[in-house]
Write a protein that holds these residues in place. Sequence first.
Motif, short mmCIF file in Angstrom:
data_model
loop_
_atom_site.label_atom_id
_atom_site.label_comp_id
_atom_site.label_asym_id
_atom_site.label_seq_id
_atom_site.Cartn_x
_atom_site.Cartn_y
_atom_site.Cartn_z
N THR A 30 0.83 -1.21 0.00
CA THR A 30 0.00 0.00 0.00
C THR A 30 0.86 1.25 0.00
O THR A 30 0.52 2.25 -0.65
CB THR A 30 -0.96 -0.01 1.21
OG1 THR A 30 -1.89 -1.08 1.04
CG2 THR A 30 -1.73 1.29 1.31
N THR A 31 1.98 1.23 0.71
CA THR A 31 2.88 2.38 0.69
C THR A 31 3.38 2.65 -0.72
O THR A 31 3.41 3.80 -1.18
CB THR A 31 4.08 2.13 1.63
OG1 THR A 31 3.59 1.96 2.97
CG2 THR A 31 5.06 3.29 1.60
N GLN A 39 0.58 4.19 -2.73
CA GLN A 39 0.34 5.58 -2.37
C GLN A 39 1.43 6.51 -2.90
O GLN A 39 1.16 7.67 -3.22
CB GLN A 39 0.20 5.70 -0.85
CG GLN A 39 -1.10 5.07 -0.35
CD GLN A 39 -1.20 5.02 1.15
OE1 GLN A 39 -0.20 4.89 1.86
NE2 GLN A 39 -2.41 5.09 1.67
N GLY A 87 0.53 7.02 -6.38
CA GLY A 87 -0.62 7.90 -6.43
C GLY A 87 -0.33 9.31 -5.97
O GLY A 87 -1.26 10.13 -5.89
N LEU A 140 0.30 10.37 -3.09
CA LEU A 140 -0.22 10.67 -1.76
C LEU A 140 0.89 10.67 -0.72
O LEU A 140 0.78 11.36 0.30
CB LEU A 140 -1.29 9.63 -1.39
CG LEU A 140 -2.50 9.58 -2.33
CD1 LEU A 140 -3.41 8.42 -1.96
CD2 LEU A 140 -3.27 10.89 -2.28
N TYR A 141 1.94 9.90 -0.94
CA TYR A 141 3.16 9.93 -0.15
C TYR A 141 4.31 10.37 -1.04
O TYR A 141 4.32 10.07 -2.25
CB TYR A 141 3.52 8.55 0.41
CG TYR A 141 2.70 8.04 1.56
CD1 TYR A 141 1.91 8.88 2.33
CD2 TYR A 141 2.74 6.69 1.89
CE1 TYR A 141 1.17 8.38 3.39
CE2 TYR A 141 2.01 6.18 2.94
CZ TYR A 141 1.22 7.03 3.69
OH TYR A 141 0.51 6.53 4.74
N ARG A 198 -2.64 14.93 -9.91
CA ARG A 198 -3.27 13.74 -9.34
C ARG A 198 -4.72 13.63 -9.81
O ARG A 198 -5.18 12.55 -10.18
CB ARG A 198 -3.22 13.82 -7.81
CG ARG A 198 -3.79 12.60 -7.11
CD ARG A 198 -3.85 12.82 -5.60
NE ARG A 198 -2.56 13.22 -5.07
CZ ARG A 198 -2.36 14.33 -4.37
NH1 ARG A 198 -3.35 15.17 -4.14
NH2 ARG A 198 -1.15 14.62 -3.91
N PHE A 241 -8.49 6.46 -8.46
CA PHE A 241 -8.33 5.62 -7.27
C PHE A 241 -9.60 4.80 -7.04
O PHE A 241 -10.72 5.30 -7.16
CB PHE A 241 -8.08 6.47 -6.02
CG PHE A 241 -6.79 7.24 -6.04
CD1 PHE A 241 -5.61 6.67 -5.56
CD2 PHE A 241 -6.75 8.53 -6.54
CE1 PHE A 241 -4.43 7.39 -5.58
CE2 PHE A 241 -5.57 9.25 -6.56
CZ PHE A 241 -4.40 8.68 -6.09
N ASP A 261 -6.68 -0.42 -4.38
CA ASP A 261 -6.15 -1.03 -3.16
C ASP A 261 -7.19 -2.01 -2.60
O ASP A 261 -8.21 -1.60 -2.06
CB ASP A 261 -5.84 0.05 -2.13
CG ASP A 261 -5.00 -0.48 -0.96
OD1 ASP A 261 -4.70 -1.69 -0.95
OD2 ASP A 261 -4.63 0.33 -0.09
#
Length: 233
Positions: free
Chosen positions: A41-42, A45, A48, A50-51, A77, A83, A162
């Motif tokens: 997931t990291t 992200q 994406g 997000l991180y 994004r 997503f 996800d």
Amino acid sequence: MISLRNIHKSFGSLEVLKGIDLDIHAREVVSIVGPSGAGKTTLLQIMGTLYRPNAGTLHIAGHDVLALSGDKLSRFRCEHIGFVFQFHQLLPEFSALENVMMPGLIARHRESEVRRRGLELLDFLGLAHRSNHKPAELSGGEKQRVAVARALMNQPDVILADEPSGSLDSHNKDELHSLFFRLRDEMQQTFIIVTHDEHLATLTDRTIHLSDGRVVTPETPVPTETTNPAQHD
């Protein structure tokens, strides 16, 4: 179409990703699998936006994404990435159509065009008759198809999912999986899917195996370092 090089990500003293090199091609359906705590997931992200990684480079559709920040990153994004989440994340006070329209309105596209595309997407997914229903009035499978339509609204370069079928029964799970490949074939859509579903992983064009923050092949020995499996899956 997506290129990651030497991606590292830490949370405090815990290093979750340890030098990820990865290429995703246009019109691929790619699954990312691995045990809990592997960093799946990291990694999703980070792709994406997000991180932000602690080190490495990320290019999406020719854009150096890590060079963007603030409003420019948010706009990128919104326009380039869709997503789909495990629990759909629909806004309960809005209808199916209004939920689907949301990314287009955020991108400040003309409302009439956003509404037209939203209706087209719901029709394509067999939900035209449910367009005015709110999420509480939809089944689990219908909610997730609305979420897919929302992800498609701005014609993104890639959809990141996800555990998208993790909350569905077997019938709706099979329908959702089939939909991904239909969208790949008919809309030339690219999907990257984090999943624990072994059957889905066998269906995808390519499966990426993560273990302890690294990309491995099934034959690669798994590193013996310990991680906290409850965090940063």
